[in-house]
Design an enzyme around this catalytic site. Structure first.
Site, PDB file in Angstrom:
ATOM      1  N   ASN A 208     101.066  33.776  55.450  1.00 35.19           N
ATOM      2  CA  ASN A 208     101.381  32.838  56.528  1.00 35.19           C
ATOM      3  C   ASN A 208     100.922  31.421  56.190  1.00 35.19           C
ATOM      4  OD1 ASN A 208      98.621  33.026  56.806  1.00 35.19           O
ATOM      5  ND2 ASN A 208      98.642  33.619  58.963  1.00 35.19           N
TER       6      ASN A 208
ATOM      7  N   HIS B 239      97.873  30.588  55.035  1.00 37.31           N
ATOM      8  CA  HIS B 239      96.445  30.308  55.222  1.00 37.31           C
ATOM      9  C   HIS B 239      95.742  30.082  53.880  1.00 37.31           C
ATOM     10  CE1 HIS B 239      95.651  34.939  55.215  1.00 37.31           C
ATOM     11  NE2 HIS B 239      95.263  34.480  54.045  1.00 37.31           N
TER      12      HIS B 239
ATOM     13  N   GLU C 204      93.572  29.696  59.516  1.00 35.03           N
ATOM     14  CA  GLU C 204      94.873  30.168  59.971  1.00 35.03           C
ATOM     15  C   GLU C 204      95.780  29.044  60.483  1.00 35.03           C
ATOM     16  OE1 GLU C 204      95.577  33.032  59.150  1.00 35.03           O
ATOM     17  OE2 GLU C 204      94.326  34.628  59.956  1.00 35.03           O
TER      18      GLU C 204
END
Length: 261
Positions: free
Chosen positions: A145, A147, A152
């Site tokens: 994603n 990160h 995050e």
């Protein structure tokens, strides 16, 4: 457009694309050896942060074939789950111990130890260790994603004053850990971890980022072709001239490359 065996810049970031995961890992190992060797020659020792995970295995295995003065190297790692024993198969401490500590016998390995007691106190302890002297090299990857460590999307702070903090994992990060075979289901993945922050990771004199595999292609495309913001934490790499990104054909396959390189 497919690019192989090329080196070019995206913003201030240097990007290398290699034909395979093994070739990218080998190139990164050569780069790490040169960086660590220079630090030891210049300052007598090196301080290195090393990422864990399946995506780093080709790089770490390739380190066995290069000359590194490990007896002058202190190793740190990037994150560790809260509530997970150090001997658990998915523990990042165990990964570092088995793949770096035992394999190379560095002078020192500093472990994040959430089970020492108060996680906030452990963040402070580890941050103090990191800040004792400048870091010479950060060896990291990029999550599916986008990160960096466990910083995050939407929550990553590019200007965080802290160097280590407790972070809540997103469902995407927990699912990645399941897909990599570390846990049987998302409910088994600890919901939080201690993680180095982005300013800590990028504080090193040199940063190398090794990202193979097709599953990382969307994140790499967003990191290199999208805007620099925390919806894709890895996009901050575009602004760092002391960073070098090592890709393979699969991970680079969705990037909109420049017409010439």
């Amino acid at each position: 457009m497919t690019i192989s065996d090329s080196t070019f810049a995206v913003g201030e970031l240097t990007v290398e694309v290699h034909p395979s995961e093994q070739a990218a890992g080998s190139a990164a190992a050569d780069f790490a050896a040169a960086t660590i060797g220079a630090a030891v020659r210049d300052r007598g020792a090196a301080r290195v942060v090393v990422a864990t995970g399946n995506s780093q295995l080709a790089f770490v295995h390739a380190l066995a074939g290069v000359d590194i003065p490990w007896d002058r190297v202190t190793v740190f790692h990037m994150d560790e789950y809260l509530g997970l024993d150090a001997d658990h198969p998915a523990s990042f401490r165990r990964w570092i111990r088995e793949n770096v500590g035992i394999s190379f016998s560095p002078a020192r390995v500093e472990y994040i130890q959430p089970d020492r007691g108060d996680p906030e106190a452990e963040c402070g302890r580890y941050e103090a260790l990191l800040r004792e002297a400048p870091l010479d090299l950060t060896c990291m990857g990029v999550g599916e994603n986008g990160h960096l460590a466990f910083n995050e999307p939407g929550a990553a702070d590019f200007a965080d004053e802290r160097w280590a903090r407790v972070i809540e994992l997103t469902p995407e990060s927990r699912r990645q850990q399941v897909n990599e075979g570390h846990f049987p289901d998302p409910q088994s993945v600890p919901p939080a971890a201690i993680s180095l922050t982005i300013p800590a990771l990028l504080s090193s004199r040199t940063v190398q980022v090794v990202v193979p595999e097709l599953r990382k292609a969307p994140a790499i495309a967003r990191a290199l072709n999208g805007p620099v913001d925390n919806s894709c934490p890895a996009s901050i790499l575009q602004r760092h001239g002391h960073a070098r990104l090592f890709l393979d054909q699969q991970s680079s396959s969705q990037v909109a490359w420049p017409a010439t390189t």
